[in-house]
Structure formats: C-alpha cells, structure tokens
Design a protein around this motif. Sequence first.
Motif, PDB file in Angstrom:
ATOM      1  N   ASP A  13       0.837  -1.207   0.000  1.00 21.83           N
ATOM      2  CA  ASP A  13       0.000   0.000   0.000  1.00 21.83           C
ATOM      3  C   ASP A  13       0.875   1.263   0.000  1.00 21.83           C
ATOM      4  OD1 ASP A  13      -2.443   1.316  -0.012  1.00 21.83           O
ATOM      5  OD2 ASP A  13      -2.457   1.527   2.173  1.00 21.83           O
ATOM      6  N   PRO A 116       4.304  10.751   4.468  1.00 23.11           N
ATOM      7  CA  PRO A 116       3.169  11.343   5.188  1.00 23.11           C
ATOM      8  C   PRO A 116       3.540  12.639   5.920  1.00 23.11           C
ATOM      9  CG  PRO A 116       3.710   9.128   6.015  1.00 23.11           C
ATOM     10  CD  PRO A 116       4.816   9.552   5.113  1.00 23.11           C
ATOM     11  N   SER A 117       4.818  12.968   5.992  1.00 22.69           N
ATOM     12  CA  SER A 117       5.238  14.130   6.785  1.00 22.69           C
ATOM     13  C   SER A 117       4.836  15.436   6.106  1.00 22.69           C
ATOM     14  CB  SER A 117       6.755  14.106   6.991  1.00 22.69           C
ATOM     15  OG  SER A 117       7.400  14.585   5.831  1.00 22.69           O
TER      16      SER A 117
END
Length: 185
Positions: A13, A116-117
């Motif tokens: 994913d 994701p940061s």
Amino acid sequence: MKIFVYSASLREDSVNLKLSKLIANVAEANGAEVDFARINEFDMPMYNFDDQQGSGVPAGAQALADRITAADGMILTSPEYNWLPPATIKNAVDWLSRMQPMPLDKKSILLSSATPSLVGGVRGLMSLRIAYEALGTWVYPKMFTLAQAPGAFNEDGTLKNEDLSNMLTAMVADYCSAAVALNNR
Ligand SMILES: Cc1cc2nc3c(=O)[nH]c(=O)nc-3n(C[C@H](O)[C@H](O)[C@H](O)COP(=O)(O)O)c2cc1C
C-alpha cells in the motif's frame, strides 16, 4: 523515448508506488514508452564483497542493470527512512556501482519521494542524489517531493492539489526530453 520508472518501497500500500504509477502515466502522456518496476522484482542480498567475488553479481541486480541500460532515462520514487533513503535503494546502488560496464554512468535520473510528513522526503533525496552523482549519473536538478501523501491522491490516482499536479507534469515532461538528449551525448 524509453523511461524506466520504479519505486523503491517494498510495501503493497505504498504511497511511493502510487506516485510512481502517476508518474508513469504522466510520462506516457508525454510520449514516453514506460518500463515500470517495483524494487521487489530485483531480489539481491545486502552487498558483500566476498559474495561478489564468490558468486558474482546476483541475478536481481543484473536484471535491474539491464532494465536501466535499456532505457533512455529513469524516474525513481523513494521513501525516506530517518532522513535517508531506505536500504533497498542504497543496496541496489551499491551492487550497480560494482558492475562493469557500470550501468549508472552517464545515465540520468529524476528523483521523487512521497511521505506522510509535512515536508516530504527531500532530505532523503538529497543524500541519494550524492550517491548517483558520485557514480556519474546526471541527476535532474529539481526533485519532486509529495508531503502528506496518504491523503494527496484522488481515487483515479491523480493529485488533488492542482498546483502540485501541474508542477509534476512539467517536471516529468522536461526531464523526459532532457533524458533523451543526455543519453545521446
Ligand atoms: C524506519 C522508518 C523511518 C521513517 N523515517 C521517515 C523520515 O525520516 N521522514 C519521513 O517523512 N517519513 C519517515 N517514515 C515514514 C514513511 O515516510 C512512511 O512509512 C511512508 O509511507 C513510507 O513510504 P511507502 O508508503 O512508499 O512505503 C519512516 C518510516 C519508517 C518505517
């Protein structure tokens, strides 16, 4: 124009896999023939000089080298682990660097990253570009970093943010034309 697009994440994913699929579509829309791969396809142990002397270059590293050699250029998406590239891609570069002829020499690459940061993976890409430059690879000056990546994609795999989407399209298109010119030098 043949462009090798590959993702350095092992994860199913993976946001970098999503980004690399989008990049492949953008490159195709700009007339490129895309060869697409995930790093999982190129199985290789951690680099060990003794292994190389004993049994040569592993089949996975040779397969990666062949795909790079067959392309005019390459676009990599890489995660950032602890402000550095993950071991997957560093290990692959280490194996490639030991081969003769060395497949990264005089090739070119566009580097990209999704995380994701809030800041994206630019720190990891900065150190990755040093390794490629050390090996004689033309590293495209700009790098595409996608911050807050898990929420950045539409259902169809395009980017929600129109400015970012336009930036990516322009960068990929410019890189693809540069890759052909650089490969013919
Ligand atoms: C060991 C480890 C270190 C990480 N370090 C960073 C980091 O330095 N910067 C960052 O933005 N994200 C970091 N992350 C979060 C990854 O960006 C996140 O797991 C991302 O989804 C990985 O990419 P992928 O989805 O393509 O596998 C780290 C994750 C792991 C597992």
